[in-house]
Design a protein around this motif. Structure first.
Motif, mmCIF file in Angstrom:
data_model
loop_
_atom_site.group_PDB
_atom_site.id
_atom_site.type_symbol
_atom_site.label_atom_id
_atom_site.label_comp_id
_atom_site.label_asym_id
_atom_site.label_seq_id
_atom_site.Cartn_x
_atom_site.Cartn_y
_atom_site.Cartn_z
ATOM 1 N N LEU A 57 0.829 -1.207 0.000
ATOM 2 C CA LEU A 57 0.000 0.000 0.000
ATOM 3 C C LEU A 57 0.864 1.258 0.000
ATOM 4 O O LEU A 57 0.534 2.245 -0.664
ATOM 5 N N LEU A 58 1.980 1.205 0.716
ATOM 6 C CA LEU A 58 2.848 2.378 0.827
ATOM 7 C C LEU A 58 3.888 2.463 -0.291
ATOM 8 O O LEU A 58 4.537 3.505 -0.457
ATOM 9 N N GLY A 59 4.046 1.383 -1.027
ATOM 10 C CA GLY A 59 5.017 1.383 -2.115
ATOM 11 C C GLY A 59 6.448 1.328 -1.624
ATOM 12 O O GLY A 59 7.330 2.020 -2.150
ATOM 13 N N CYS A 60 6.710 0.490 -0.630
ATOM 14 C CA CYS A 60 8.061 0.381 -0.076
ATOM 15 C C CYS A 60 8.427 -1.079 0.109
ATOM 16 O O CYS A 60 7.618 -1.983 -0.148
ATOM 17 N N ASP A 61 9.641 -1.333 0.549
ATOM 18 C CA ASP A 61 10.065 -2.693 0.851
ATOM 19 C C ASP A 61 9.510 -3.107 2.214
ATOM 20 O O ASP A 61 9.431 -2.273 3.127
ATOM 21 N N PRO A 62 9.145 -4.371 2.387
ATOM 22 C CA PRO A 62 8.593 -4.801 3.680
ATOM 23 C C PRO A 62 9.550 -4.585 4.845
ATOM 24 O O PRO A 62 9.116 -4.347 5.974
ATOM 25 N N GLU A 63 10.850 -4.644 4.574
ATOM 26 C CA GLU A 63 11.826 -4.441 5.648
ATOM 27 C C GLU A 63 11.803 -3.020 6.181
ATOM 28 O O GLU A 63 12.380 -2.732 7.241
ATOM 29 N N GLU A 64 11.142 -2.114 5.463
ATOM 30 C CA GLU A 64 11.064 -0.720 5.888
ATOM 31 C C GLU A 64 9.809 -0.437 6.717
ATOM 32 O O GLU A 64 9.544 0.713 7.072
ATOM 33 N N VAL A 65 9.051 -1.479 7.041
ATOM 34 C CA VAL A 65 7.817 -1.342 7.815
ATOM 35 C C VAL A 65 7.959 -2.064 9.144
ATOM 36 O O VAL A 65 8.373 -3.223 9.185
ATOM 37 N N ILE A 66 7.630 -1.369 10.224
ATOM 38 C CA ILE A 66 7.525 -2.047 11.515
ATOM 39 C C ILE A 66 6.102 -1.862 12.045
ATOM 40 O O ILE A 66 5.459 -0.842 11.779
ATOM 41 N N PHE A 67 5.606 -2.863 12.746
ATOM 42 C CA PHE A 67 4.276 -2.774 13.336
ATOM 43 C C PHE A 67 4.363 -2.085 14.692
ATOM 44 O O PHE A 67 5.327 -2.280 15.445
ATOM 45 N N THR A 68 3.348 -1.292 15.007
ATOM 46 C CA THR A 68 3.290 -0.570 16.274
ATOM 47 C C THR A 68 1.895 -0.756 16.877
ATOM 48 O O THR A 68 1.042 -1.433 16.307
ATOM 49 N N SER A 69 1.664 -0.104 18.004
ATOM 50 C CA SER A 69 0.348 -0.186 18.644
ATOM 51 C C SER A 69 -0.624 0.848 18.098
ATOM 52 O O SER A 69 -1.764 0.925 18.557
ATOM 53 N N ILE A 214 9.954 3.318 7.826
ATOM 54 C CA ILE A 214 11.270 3.897 8.088
ATOM 55 C C ILE A 214 12.135 3.627 6.860
ATOM 56 O O ILE A 214 12.526 2.480 6.606
ATOM 57 N N ARG A 215 12.413 4.658 6.107
ATOM 58 C CA ARG A 215 13.219 4.480 4.893
ATOM 59 C C ARG A 215 14.558 3.844 5.232
ATOM 60 O O ARG A 215 15.188 4.206 6.246
ATOM 61 N N ARG A 216 14.965 2.905 4.414
ATOM 62 C CA ARG A 216 16.218 2.193 4.651
ATOM 63 C C ARG A 216 17.371 3.190 4.827
ATOM 64 O O ARG A 216 17.551 4.114 4.030
ATOM 65 N N GLY A 217 18.142 3.008 5.896
ATOM 66 C CA GLY A 217 19.273 3.877 6.167
ATOM 67 C C GLY A 217 18.967 5.037 7.097
ATOM 68 O O GLY A 217 19.880 5.774 7.485
ATOM 69 N N THR A 218 17.692 5.205 7.458
ATOM 70 C CA THR A 218 17.320 6.302 8.347
ATOM 71 C C THR A 218 17.765 5.991 9.775
ATOM 72 O O THR A 218 17.372 4.967 10.335
ATOM 73 N N HIS A 229 13.240 -7.710 18.278
ATOM 74 C CA HIS A 229 12.191 -7.897 17.282
ATOM 75 C C HIS A 229 12.153 -6.715 16.301
ATOM 76 O O HIS A 229 12.715 -5.664 16.559
ATOM 77 N N GLU A 230 11.472 -6.928 15.197
ATOM 78 C CA GLU A 230 11.332 -5.883 14.169
ATOM 79 C C GLU A 230 12.691 -5.320 13.736
ATOM 80 O O GLU A 230 12.864 -4.107 13.587
ATOM 81 N N GLY A 231 13.623 -6.218 13.530
ATOM 82 C CA GLY A 231 14.950 -5.796 13.089
ATOM 83 C C GLY A 231 15.668 -4.945 14.117
ATOM 84 O O GLY A 231 16.510 -4.116 13.771
ATOM 85 N N GLY A 232 15.333 -5.156 15.393
ATOM 86 C CA GLY A 232 15.971 -4.394 16.458
ATOM 87 C C GLY A 232 15.372 -3.024 16.677
ATOM 88 O O GLY A 232 15.869 -2.246 17.499
ATOM 89 N N ARG A 233 14.274 -2.728 15.990
ATOM 90 C CA ARG A 233 13.692 -1.385 16.083
ATOM 91 C C ARG A 233 12.509 -1.291 17.042
ATOM 92 O O ARG A 233 12.119 -0.195 17.443
#
Length: 288
Positions: A57-69, A214-218, A229-233
């Motif tokens: 939906l956002l047009g990004c890589d899945p690794e750039e998305v983290i789930f939150t509350s 979160i754009r890769r490299g940010t 979890h979530e790639g340490g984020r």
């Protein structure tokens, strides 16, 4: 007496498709997705599928998305995470006077920790001028945060134009897109943002779930530290049930954005109610 609910900016009902997709994760798929045995694998697969649906939906890589509350956590993470990661480089944040409390209040909190925040004003239609944002930038500015669509009057901010300014000065740019995702296009590369907040209950997903792009490299510091979890984020055992709900809601939103039904209904209302047309004709949301 029959009631009619129109407060969808506050919260939407859960879509039937979303509720149906979540049911198996109340009873059948109970494994911890971080495990490697048979009980955890289906949960992990469902979780990563949901991440992909949000990313699509956002047009990004899945690794750039983290789930939150939800949107509030996403906004807090964006602001505080960037501040803590870059405070040695600078402590100045630029935002607007009309942001949601989940932006304004974290900014007030960060000011207690030494942050300098500029709250840029808006015009009578609630729109901020990109030139005013640029004037607020200093050599210590590390982040600009401007909401995408206003939750009170619907004004859509010139996010892509502001993103160009942020890029010009090598400043990170965040947008609170809680009121925009699922209603209008929010492709991150078209907007030019580095961080973008999603609130599930604004687009037919359950309350208590959201996402942060979160754009890769940010550079960004985690708010919750733990097992990585979530790639340490964002530490914490993943909430598969709510993530699945958000994923399906994002998939439905992507399909709905392809048709013009909502626009047709809006235009019909405008034609039938001239006072509304006269009062609201200047708002950006009505020019889409």
């Amino acid at each position: 007496m029959q009631t009619i609910y129109l407060d969808y900016n506050a919260s939407t009902p859960i879509a039937p498709e979303v509720a149906e997709a979540m049911k198996p994760f109340l009873t059948d798929y109970y494994g911890n997705p971080s495990t490697t045995h048979w009980a955890g694998k289906p949960a992990r697969q469902a979780y990563e599928k949901a991440r992909q649906q949000v990313a699509d939906l956002l047009g990004c890589d899945p690794e750039e998305v983290i789930f939150t509350s939800g949107g509030s956590e996403s906004n807090n993470h964006a602001l505080k995470g960037v501040f803590f990661a870059l405070k040695e480089k600078g402590t100045h944040i630029v935002t607007t006077q009309i942001e949601h409390p989940s932006i304004i209040n974290p900014c007030k909190f960060l000011e207690k920790l030494g942050a300098k925040v500029t709250y840029v004003g808006v015009d009578r239609f609630g729109q901020v001028s990109p030139s005013d944002i640029e004037k607020a930038i200093t050599n210590e500015t590390i982040l600009i945060s401007v909401m995408h669509a206003n939750n009170e009057v619907g004004t859509i901010q010139p996010i892509a134009d502001i993103a160009k300014i942020a890029k010009k000065y090598n400043i990170l740019f965040h947008t609170d897109a809680a009121q925009a995702v699922g209603k209008i296009p929010t492709r991150v590369d078209e907007l030019g943002v580095d961080l973008l907040s999603v609130a599930g209950h604004k687009l037919y997903a359950p309350k208590g779930v959201g996402a942060l792009y979160i754009r890769r490299g940010t550079p960004i510091e985690s708010l919750v530290h733990g097992a990585g979890h979530e790639g340490g984020r964002r530490a914490g055992t993943e909430n598969i049930l709510l993530a699945v709900g958000l994923g399906i809601a994002c998939e439905l939103a992507a399909e709905n954005l392809k048709n013009a039904t909502t626009k047709e209904l809006r235009d019909y209302l405008m034609r039938k109610w001239p006072p509304l047309r006269q009062e609201m004709s200047h708002y950006a949301v009505l020019r889409q």
